[in-house]
Write a protein that holds these residues in place. Structure first.
Motif, PDB file in Angstrom:
ATOM      1  N   GLN A 109       0.830  -1.209   0.000  1.00 29.30           N
ATOM      2  CA  GLN A 109       0.000   0.000   0.000  1.00 29.30           C
ATOM      3  C   GLN A 109       0.863   1.258   0.000  1.00 29.30           C
ATOM      4  OE1 GLN A 109      -3.359   0.325   2.602  1.00 29.30           O
ATOM      5  NE2 GLN A 109      -3.830  -1.862   2.518  1.00 29.30           N
ATOM      6  N   HIS A 153       0.975   3.925  -3.071  1.00 24.33           N
ATOM      7  CA  HIS A 153       0.677   5.330  -2.755  1.00 24.33           C
ATOM      8  C   HIS A 153       1.763   6.240  -3.336  1.00 24.33           C
ATOM      9  CE1 HIS A 153      -0.214   8.941  -0.396  1.00 24.33           C
ATOM     10  NE2 HIS A 153       1.061   8.949  -0.019  1.00 24.33           N
ATOM     11  N   GLY A 180       1.766  10.118  -4.366  1.00 29.69           N
ATOM     12  CA  GLY A 180       1.463  10.532  -3.009  1.00 29.69           C
ATOM     13  C   GLY A 180       2.709  10.882  -2.216  1.00 29.69           C
ATOM     14  N   ILE A 212       1.279   8.856   4.676  1.00 25.52           N
ATOM     15  CA  ILE A 212       1.259   7.479   5.172  1.00 25.52           C
ATOM     16  C   ILE A 212       2.187   7.275   6.375  1.00 25.52           C
ATOM     17  CG2 ILE A 212       0.447   6.283   3.111  1.00 25.52           C
ATOM     18  CD1 ILE A 212       4.155   6.514   3.832  1.00 25.52           C
TER      19      ILE A 212
END
Length: 276
Positions: free
Chosen positions: A130, A134, A139, A144
């Motif tokens: 993940q 991302h 991102g 995160i």
């Protein structure tokens, strides 16, 4: 689309590598996935560090490197995402980045904090995938993770040097049974300053380090007079680390530096320089 690389100790028999790739493709169907290695010795941090250090820089800037070695998420084994030297690294904060941070200062480090959204216990397939996806979508790390100042360091990953000596250890045994130390050419030259030396690892001693495997061969002699196969040598390998080898070794037949001289991961190696 960026590249995601995988370096793990999963091996090739079990479903884990395929499952991780499947999870990535389910998130990003057009991503490029490259295997660096899945044959890292189980939980061997130094070996994984050596492999990733000597592979990552050949990839384009912006590549995302997942390192799945000793990656279980525990209170003592946090997960981090690191941006350094134009690359992203996703791994456990267990000292695995030591060899890289010896040369580069991280531009940004975050402690990954998305675990409350995850139900499985397969760290690499969930939190790491993940996080990687991302980043691949553009991102930022702050979304995160929580910014932190430094990574964990572990003893033994870096050699200890004084004015007249260097003490290190074997950190990697390659496919040919050659034993790679954690002593770099740069450290050797800076400490030795051109002085004579004796390198010792178990029963092996060397007073010369060659720049390539055939450096010791006298090519002025006829081939049948050279008697070179199995010759023990010390070299600066292609990654500029001191390596102990046997010429044209084969661990399955004639033997290798590792099998013939008992050189294993964590075997001490010392260099004592002549005093001036």
């Amino acid at each position: 689309m960026p590249i995601i690389t995988l370096t793990t100790d999963f091996g090739l028999k079990d479903p884990y590598v395929g499952a991780v790739k499947g999870a990535i493709y389910s998130e990003l169907a057009d991503i490029n996935i490259v295997d660096i290695s899945h044959l890292v010795s189980p939980f061997h941090i130094a070996e994984a560090a050596y492999i990733i250090k000597n592979a990552y820089y050949t990839f384009p800037k912006g590549t995302i490197h997942i390192i799945g070695v000793d990656a279980e998420h525990t209170p003592d084994n946090k997960h981090v995402a690191v941006f350094m030297d134009g690359h992203y690294f996703i791994c456990a904060d267990n000292g695995i980045m030591c060899l890289l941070t010896a040369k580069f200062n991280p531009d940004k480090i975050v402690q990954i904090n998305i675990h409350d959204r995850i139900t499985s216990n397969f760290t690499v397939m969930d939190a790491f995938v993940q996080t990687a996806c991302h980043i691949a979508r553009g991102g930022t790390l702050e979304v995160i993770g929580k910014p932190i100042e430094q990574l964990k360091n572990i003893s033994g990953m870096q050699p200890a040097a004084s004015s007249n000596s260097i003490n290190g250890q074997i950190i990697y045994i390659d496919n040919y049974g050659n034993a790679v130390s954690n002593i770099s050419k740069e450290l050797f030259k800076a400490t030795g300053k051109g002085r004579g030396f004796v390198l010792t690892a178990r029963s092996e001693t060397h007073k010369k380090i060659y720049d390539h495997y055939s450096g010791f061969i006298d090519f002025t002699k006829e081939d049948f007079k050279r008697d070179i196969d199995g010759q023990a040598i010390a070299i600066f390998n292609s990654s500029d680390y001191i390596e102990l080898a046997t010429y044209k070794s084969n661990p399955l037949t004639i033997g290798s530096a590792s099998s013939l001289f008992g050189l294993k991961n964590n075997t001490p190696i010392s260099i004592k320089f002549n005093e001036t």
